[in-house]
Design a protein around this motif. Structure first.
Motif, PDB file in Angstrom:
ATOM      1  N   ARG A 160     -43.765  48.224 -34.551  1.00 50.25           N
ATOM      2  CA  ARG A 160     -44.072  49.549 -35.181  1.00 50.25           C
ATOM      3  C   ARG A 160     -43.081  50.090 -36.179  1.00 50.25           C
ATOM      4  O   ARG A 160     -43.267  50.094 -37.126  1.00 50.25           O
ATOM      5  CB  ARG A 160     -44.294  50.928 -34.067  1.00 50.25           C
ATOM      6  N   ILE A 210     -48.109  53.387 -36.069  1.00 50.04           N
ATOM      7  CA  ILE A 210     -48.703  53.105 -37.664  1.00 50.04           C
ATOM      8  C   ILE A 210     -50.202  53.328 -37.577  1.00 50.04           C
ATOM      9  O   ILE A 210     -50.832  52.735 -36.735  1.00 50.04           O
ATOM     10  CB  ILE A 210     -48.624  51.587 -37.788  1.00 50.04           C
ATOM     11  N   VAL A 226     -53.027  52.830 -39.726  1.00 48.93           N
ATOM     12  CA  VAL A 226     -53.747  52.308 -40.769  1.00 48.93           C
ATOM     13  C   VAL A 226     -55.262  52.210 -40.508  1.00 48.93           C
ATOM     14  O   VAL A 226     -56.395  52.685 -41.295  1.00 48.93           O
ATOM     15  CB  VAL A 226     -53.231  51.151 -41.154  1.00 48.93           C
ATOM     16  N   THR A 227     -55.784  51.621 -39.413  1.00 50.71           N
ATOM     17  CA  THR A 227     -56.980  51.463 -39.134  1.00 50.71           C
ATOM     18  C   THR A 227     -58.108  52.675 -39.114  1.00 50.71           C
ATOM     19  O   THR A 227     -57.428  53.586 -38.561  1.00 50.71           O
ATOM     20  CB  THR A 227     -57.114  50.631 -37.822  1.00 50.71           C
ATOM     21  N   GLY A 238     -61.092  48.007 -40.877  1.00 52.62           N
ATOM     22  CA  GLY A 238     -60.214  47.119 -39.979  1.00 52.62           C
ATOM     23  C   GLY A 238     -59.328  46.185 -41.015  1.00 52.62           C
ATOM     24  O   GLY A 238     -58.223  46.660 -41.755  1.00 52.62           O
ATOM     25  N   SER A 239     -59.692  44.835 -40.944  1.00 51.55           N
ATOM     26  CA  SER A 239     -58.972  43.817 -41.897  1.00 51.55           C
ATOM     27  C   SER A 239     -59.121  44.456 -43.149  1.00 51.55           C
ATOM     28  O   SER A 239     -57.967  44.082 -43.857  1.00 51.55           O
ATOM     29  CB  SER A 239     -59.614  42.608 -41.908  1.00 51.55           C
ATOM     30  N   TRP A 292     -57.310  53.441 -33.253  1.00 53.45           N
ATOM     31  CA  TRP A 292     -56.556  52.371 -32.672  1.00 53.45           C
ATOM     32  C   TRP A 292     -55.191  52.516 -33.100  1.00 53.45           C
ATOM     33  O   TRP A 292     -54.194  51.659 -33.586  1.00 53.45           O
ATOM     34  CB  TRP A 292     -56.899  51.157 -33.353  1.00 53.45           C
ATOM     35  N   CYS A 293     -54.502  53.533 -32.785  1.00 52.49           N
ATOM     36  CA  CYS A 293     -52.959  53.799 -33.243  1.00 52.49           C
ATOM     37  C   CYS A 293     -51.961  53.518 -31.963  1.00 52.49           C
ATOM     38  O   CYS A 293     -51.865  54.530 -31.194  1.00 52.49           O
ATOM     39  CB  CYS A 293     -52.811  55.181 -33.703  1.00 52.49           C
ATOM     40  N   THR A 294     -51.530  52.608 -32.042  1.00 52.72           N
ATOM     41  CA  THR A 294     -50.805  52.094 -30.608  1.00 52.72           C
ATOM     42  C   THR A 294     -49.739  52.805 -30.636  1.00 52.72           C
ATOM     43  O   THR A 294     -48.899  53.055 -31.633  1.00 52.72           O
ATOM     44  CB  THR A 294     -50.449  50.633 -30.819  1.00 52.72           C
TER      45      THR A 294
HETATM   46  C1  LIG Z   1     -54.792  46.658 -28.972  1.00 54.50           C
HETATM   47  C2  LIG Z   1     -55.124  47.131 -30.477  1.00 54.50           C
HETATM   48  C3  LIG Z   1     -53.869  47.969 -30.915  1.00 54.50           C
HETATM   49  C4  LIG Z   1     -53.994  48.199 -32.161  1.00 54.50           C
HETATM   50  N1  LIG Z   1     -52.953  48.862 -32.995  1.00 54.50           N
HETATM   51  C5  LIG Z   1     -53.149  49.401 -34.002  1.00 54.50           C
HETATM   52  C6  LIG Z   1     -52.218  50.258 -34.740  1.00 54.50           C
HETATM   53  O1  LIG Z   1     -51.160  50.815 -34.079  1.00 54.50           O
HETATM   54  N2  LIG Z   1     -52.251  50.774 -35.902  1.00 54.50           N
HETATM   55  C7  LIG Z   1     -53.458  50.450 -36.568  1.00 54.50           C
HETATM   56  O2  LIG Z   1     -53.585  50.863 -37.851  1.00 54.50           O
HETATM   57  N3  LIG Z   1     -54.362  49.490 -36.188  1.00 54.50           N
HETATM   58  C8  LIG Z   1     -54.279  49.054 -34.868  1.00 54.50           C
HETATM   59  N4  LIG Z   1     -55.113  48.204 -34.417  1.00 54.50           N
HETATM   60  C9  LIG Z   1     -56.326  47.854 -35.421  1.00 54.50           C
HETATM   61  C10 LIG Z   1     -56.354  46.470 -35.687  1.00 54.50           C
HETATM   62  O3  LIG Z   1     -55.198  46.552 -36.661  1.00 54.50           O
HETATM   63  C11 LIG Z   1     -57.507  46.134 -36.104  1.00 54.50           C
HETATM   64  O4  LIG Z   1     -58.426  45.982 -35.032  1.00 54.50           O
HETATM   65  C12 LIG Z   1     -57.533  45.019 -37.178  1.00 54.50           C
HETATM   66  O5  LIG Z   1     -57.198  45.489 -38.432  1.00 54.50           O
HETATM   67  C13 LIG Z   1     -59.013  44.380 -37.187  1.00 54.50           C
HETATM   68  O6  LIG Z   1     -59.719  45.205 -37.537  1.00 54.50           O
HETATM   69  P1  LIG Z   1     -61.345  45.325 -36.833  1.00 54.50           P
HETATM   70  O7  LIG Z   1     -60.993  45.598 -35.531  1.00 54.50           O
HETATM   71  O8  LIG Z   1     -62.109  46.464 -37.729  1.00 54.50           O
HETATM   72  O9  LIG Z   1     -62.025  44.024 -37.220  1.00 54.50           O
HETATM   73  P2  LIG Z   1     -62.991  43.363 -38.460  1.00 54.50           P
HETATM   74  O10 LIG Z   1     -62.047  43.766 -39.782  1.00 54.50           O
HETATM   75  O11 LIG Z   1     -64.037  43.993 -38.510  1.00 54.50           O
HETATM   76  O12 LIG Z   1     -62.845  42.058 -38.131  1.00 54.50           O
HETATM   77  C14 LIG Z   1     -63.777  41.307 -37.382  1.00 54.50           C
HETATM   78  C15 LIG Z   1     -63.764  39.901 -37.357  1.00 54.50           C
HETATM   79  O13 LIG Z   1     -63.937  39.521 -38.594  1.00 54.50           O
HETATM   80  C16 LIG Z   1     -62.765  38.782 -39.266  1.00 54.50           C
HETATM   81  N5  LIG Z   1     -62.884  39.042 -40.630  1.00 54.50           N
HETATM   82  C17 LIG Z   1     -62.655  40.202 -41.220  1.00 54.50           C
HETATM   83  N6  LIG Z   1     -62.621  40.127 -42.415  1.00 54.50           N
HETATM   84  C18 LIG Z   1     -62.390  38.761 -42.903  1.00 54.50           C
HETATM   85  C19 LIG Z   1     -62.513  37.905 -44.176  1.00 54.50           C
HETATM   86  N7  LIG Z   1     -62.484  38.309 -45.089  1.00 54.50           N
HETATM   87  N8  LIG Z   1     -62.673  36.381 -43.980  1.00 54.50           N
HETATM   88  C20 LIG Z   1     -62.887  36.069 -42.768  1.00 54.50           C
HETATM   89  N9  LIG Z   1     -62.887  36.638 -41.410  1.00 54.50           N
HETATM   90  C21 LIG Z   1     -62.658  37.931 -41.668  1.00 54.50           C
HETATM   91  C22 LIG Z   1     -61.693  38.910 -38.395  1.00 54.50           C
HETATM   92  O14 LIG Z   1     -60.761  38.014 -38.525  1.00 54.50           O
HETATM   93  C23 LIG Z   1     -62.333  39.345 -37.008  1.00 54.50           C
HETATM   94  O15 LIG Z   1     -62.430  38.251 -36.355  1.00 54.50           O
HETATM   95  C24 LIG Z   1     -55.212  47.827 -33.156  1.00 54.50           C
HETATM   96  C25 LIG Z   1     -56.124  46.947 -32.427  1.00 54.50           C
HETATM   97  C26 LIG Z   1     -56.187  46.697 -31.150  1.00 54.50           C
HETATM   98  C27 LIG Z   1     -57.098  45.827 -30.587  1.00 54.50           C
END
Ligand SMILES: Cc1cc2nc3c(=O)[nH]c(=O)nc-3n(C[C@H](O)[C@H](O)[C@H](O)COP(=O)(O)OP(=O)(O)OC[C@H]3O[C@@H](n4cnc5c(N)ncnc54)[C@H](O)[C@@H]3O)c2cc1C
Length: 325
Positions: free
Chosen positions: A231, A264, A266-267, A272-273, A301-303
């Motif tokens: 973090r 942090i 962000v999500t 997510g990604s 999802w803010c750890t």
């Molecule tokens: C335990 C835990 C703690 C977390 N802590 C924090 C935190 O402190 N702060 C914070 O901001 N977030 C946190 N997160 C959120 C984490 O950063 C997100 O889960 C992550 O960014 C993925 O987003 P998503 O779960 O929406 O999956 P998605 O973005 O929906 O992705 C789902 C799947 O699709 C794949 N994928 C996505 N886009 C693409 C692409 N363009 N090409 C190929 N494959 C792709 C991914 O690899 C994944 O397998 C946490 C998550 C967890 C599980």
């Protein structure tokens, strides 16, 4: 022979897809069949990866600087593992996928090819090559030939083993808070200031050091140790890259000393990604005579949010896309 292997997988996949379409009403009821949906997604992904790797190996044949033998052996091994996995998943989902014995059975020539391709000696040849490559690569970003890295890895391993590991299971099972004693000791060991430059009160170590420490702590407990030091790392990197001098002076030293804990944010529930799609908005405002930002939006999802003293929150101040963040 790799063609036979691909045909074997394709036949299972085609049959399974038709059955799963019926089972889920063309995907409408997919939530009622999540395990099956996951299994067929796995088949689709793995088959596509195996075909892509085969095509890549074929195209690379004879290209200068390319070890075609190693590449084609690796591609074949991956395809053979894919075949075995198809049979495993096929057996597991036999009825739901509408399979029959004939589709799942290996023909004689496929069986022979699998045995040859999956022979332990093939893995060994690739492993030896990969290790040789690694020896030749100067990947340790340090001028100490890895001594410092080895030292920090060992000391962190001891801390993780002696302090974190004995309590990790209880913390996980009972969903306990991270013990303050962990935070104090991690702070004393300088883990929160690893990326903070010395002039701002940190220890200014490399990415590799950070990685080694995170890895060792996480092996004992990701939530109660490993993730806690990433973090401040994220906020530190952001401040060093995009913060003002005033912000760096204000935040970096207390972060490095572990006086303030960081989260942090962000999500978002729907982001997510694809971070460039963050929609939470920050608008400049004045409240009680004080200038600041009004934050509007949902985060998820803010750890460590419950313990953190400061949250680094990513919000949009401008246009769509990453530039407006
Ligand atoms: C335990 C835990 C703690 C977390 N802590 C924090 C935190 O402190 N702060 C914070 O901001 N977030 C946190 N997160 C959120 C984490 O950063 C997100 O889960 C992550 O960014 C993925 O987003 P998503 O779960 O929406 O999956 P998605 O973005 O929906 O992705 C789902 C799947 O699709 C794949 N994928 C996505 N886009 C693409 C692409 N363009 N090409 C190929 N494959 C792709 C991914 O690899 C994944 O397998 C946490 C998550 C967890 C599980």
């Amino acid at each position: 022979m790799s063609l036979d292997a691909i045909e074997y997988c394709q036949a299972i996949y085609d049959t399974a897809l038709e059955s799963v379409k019926k089972l889920t009403g063309n995907g409408i009821n997919v939530d009622d069949h999540q395990v099956i949906a996951r299994e067929i997604a796995q088949l689709s992904t793995q088959l596509s990866a195996a075909e892509t790797l085969q095509a890549y190996a074929d195209q690379s044949m004879g290209k200068p600087g390319c070890d075609t033998k190693r590449l084609s052996t690796s591609a074949d091994i991956f395809l053979a593992e894919t075949v075995e996995n198809f049979r495993l998943i096929g057996n597991r989902c036999f009825q739901s996928f509408g399979l029959n014995e004939k589709t799942l059975a290996y023909g004689d020539s496929l069986q022979t090819w699998l045995r040859q391709t999956l022979a332990e000696s093939n893995y060994r040849v690739i492993g030896v090559d990969v290790l040789k490559d690694a020896e030749n690569r100067q990947w340790i970003a340090s001028n100490t030939d890895g001594e410092e890295e080895a030292e920090i890895r060992d000391s962190t391993r001891r801390f993780a083993r002696d302090v974190v590991a004995p309590k990790a299971e209880e913390i996980h099972r009972k969903d306990l808070l991270v013990p303050e004693s962990f935070l104090q000791q991690m702070s004393d060991l300088g883990y929160f200031g690893m990326s903070v430059p010395v002039e701002f009160g940190g220890v200014g170590l490399s990415y590799l050091m950070m990685l080694l420490v995170t890895e060792e702590l996480s092996s004992a407990s990701l939530p109660a140790a490993g993730s806690i030091i990433t973090r401040p790392e994220i906020l530190t990197r952001a401040l060093l890259k995009g913060g003002t001098e005033q912000q760096r002076k204000k935040w970096l030293e207390p972060i490095a000393k572990g006086e303030i804990m960081v989260g942090i944010s962000v999500t978002e529930p729907n982001v997510g990604s694809d971070v460039a799609s963050v929609s939470c908005r920050a608008s400049e405002t004045v409240l009680n005579g004080q200038r600041g930002y009004l934050i509007n939006g949902a985060k998820a999802w803010c750890t460590f949010a419950g313990r953190a003293n400061v949250l680094a929150l990513l919000a949009r101040t401008g246009e769509a896309g990453h530039k407006g963040l």
